[in-house]
Scaffold this motif. Structure first.
Motif, PDB file in Angstrom:
ATOM      1  N   SER A 194      14.556  13.423 -32.472  1.00  0.00           N
ATOM      2  CA  SER A 194      14.357  14.582 -31.588  1.00  0.00           C
ATOM      3  C   SER A 194      12.885  14.775 -31.252  1.00  0.00           C
ATOM      4  O   SER A 194      12.530  15.125 -30.117  1.00  0.00           O
ATOM      5  CB  SER A 194      14.925  15.850 -32.223  1.00  0.00           C
ATOM      6  N   GLN A 195      12.021  14.516 -32.210  1.00  0.00           N
ATOM      7  CA  GLN A 195      10.582  14.634 -31.973  1.00  0.00           C
ATOM      8  C   GLN A 195      10.113  13.548 -31.001  1.00  0.00           C
ATOM      9  O   GLN A 195       9.276  13.804 -30.119  1.00  0.00           O
ATOM     10  CB  GLN A 195       9.812  14.530 -33.287  1.00  0.00           C
TER      11      GLN A 195
ATOM     12  N   ASP B  20      11.006  14.550 -27.492  1.00  0.00           N
ATOM     13  CA  ASP B  20      10.089  15.598 -27.016  1.00  0.00           C
ATOM     14  C   ASP B  20       8.733  15.013 -26.630  1.00  0.00           C
ATOM     15  O   ASP B  20       8.147  15.401 -25.606  1.00  0.00           O
ATOM     16  CB  ASP B  20       9.898  16.667 -28.093  1.00  0.00           C
TER      17      ASP B  20
ATOM     18  N   SER C 206       8.994  13.077 -23.351  1.00  0.00           N
ATOM     19  CA  SER C 206       9.143  14.021 -22.236  1.00  0.00           C
ATOM     20  C   SER C 206       7.819  14.670 -21.885  1.00  0.00           C
ATOM     21  O   SER C 206       7.510  14.893 -20.694  1.00  0.00           O
ATOM     22  CB  SER C 206      10.178  15.090 -22.586  1.00  0.00           C
ATOM     23  N   THR C 207       7.004  14.956 -22.891  1.00  0.00           N
ATOM     24  CA  THR C 207       5.689  15.551 -22.652  1.00  0.00           C
ATOM     25  C   THR C 207       4.773  14.574 -21.924  1.00  0.00           C
ATOM     26  O   THR C 207       4.050  14.946 -20.995  1.00  0.00           O
ATOM     27  CB  THR C 207       5.047  15.996 -23.979  1.00  0.00           C
TER      28      THR C 207
END
Length: 287
Positions: free
Chosen positions: A144-145, A148, A151-152
């Protein structure tokens, strides 16, 4: 690495690099001379550019849905957590098709972890993100990290590019006819960027040297900590222009880390020969 990274050919990373890094690959399709080709796999970018110089109009289409289904199903059967970093949904239907197929596969394999990220990026802007995703995945960051972080990176990737003729982009529907505002005046070069996944004209400039100068100005305005980034440059069969831009960036900003590649056939079929594109982050990312 316990996560598989998937990319499509709009990332414009060399095919040899994709294979070396074990990146799973979905080629976009190119239709030329009544034949269908897989971008980078069965047709080289130069073949596309030479055809365009000879007046031919190659057509492109999204990645083959059957190949997407085959890949996703194989990964699901092996239960390998996967992340597909897709070409901007504003420029191709591949992302939407992949999402639909993902949902079908998850009905049969509900425990399969597959995230599809709409990068809203293109060419080596997308390629640099795929490259970073591999580096992050090798660090065994929690799934999940990792999603993220990727996506950033997507949200902070700048694209600045120029094309020899906006008509190629307008013809392929990648730019509205009303946005294709540059006429046939001699030596006028349009400058564009990507905003929320869409191609947006910025201004028109006369002459290559002034285009370079303006690209550096925009880089200075938008970039952050440029010396510690990998700067991406991609070109439409014009390596000399890419090297000229690289030298100017080195001189102006002191950058030392570059990734230069040729724009693939799927994007090149719309951007045309002589395209020159620059990519960098507008925010320094935490590693």
């Amino acid at each position: 690495m316990n996560v598989k990274i998937i990319a499509d050919s709009a990332c414009d990373l060399p095919y040899s690099f994709l294979k070396e890094k074990n990146i799973l690959f979905l080629p976009l399709m190119i239709h030329l001379d009544e034949n269908d080709y897989e971008d980078f796999v069965t047709i080289e970018p130069k073949q596309v550019y030479d055809a365009m110089r000879n007046g031919k109009v190659p057509k492109t289409s999204q990645a083959n849905p059957l190949k997407i289904k085959e890949l996703f199903t194989k990964l699901a059967e092996e239960n390998v957590p996967s992340i597909y970093i897709a070409f901007s949904s504003q420029l191709s239907g591949t992302y939407q098709t992949a999402m639909m197929i993902r949902n079908e596969v998850l009905e049969q394999y509900p425990d399969f972890q597959l995230t599809i990220i709409d990068s809203k990026c293109a060419s080596l802007g997308l390629g640099l993100i795929v490259k970073k995703a591999i580096e992050l995945a090798e660090q065994n960051i929690p799934y999940s990290q990792l999603v993220d972080m990727i996506s950033t990176y997507c949200a902070h990737m700048e694209h600045i590019f120029t094309v020899d003729d906006l008509e190629f982009l307008a013809r392929g529907g990648r730019l509205s006819k009303t946005s294709a505002f540059v006429g046939g005046l001699l030596n006028i070069k349009p400058l564009l960027h990507v905003e929320d996944g869409k191609l947006i004209p910025i201004e028109k400039i006369r002459g290559r040297k002034k285009v370079y100068k303006r690209m550096l100005e925009l880089m200075e305005e938008r970039g952050e900590d440029l010396q510690n980034q990998i700067i991406g440059i991609s070109h439409g069969d014009d390596e000399q222009a890419a090297l000229e831009l690289k030298a100017l960036i080195e001189e102006h900003f002191g950058c030392k880390h570059f990734f230069i590649t040729e724009i693939g056939g799927a994007i090149g079929a719309h951007a045309g020969p002589g395209t020159l594109a620059l990519f960098f982050l507008n925010k320094q990312m935490e590693q």
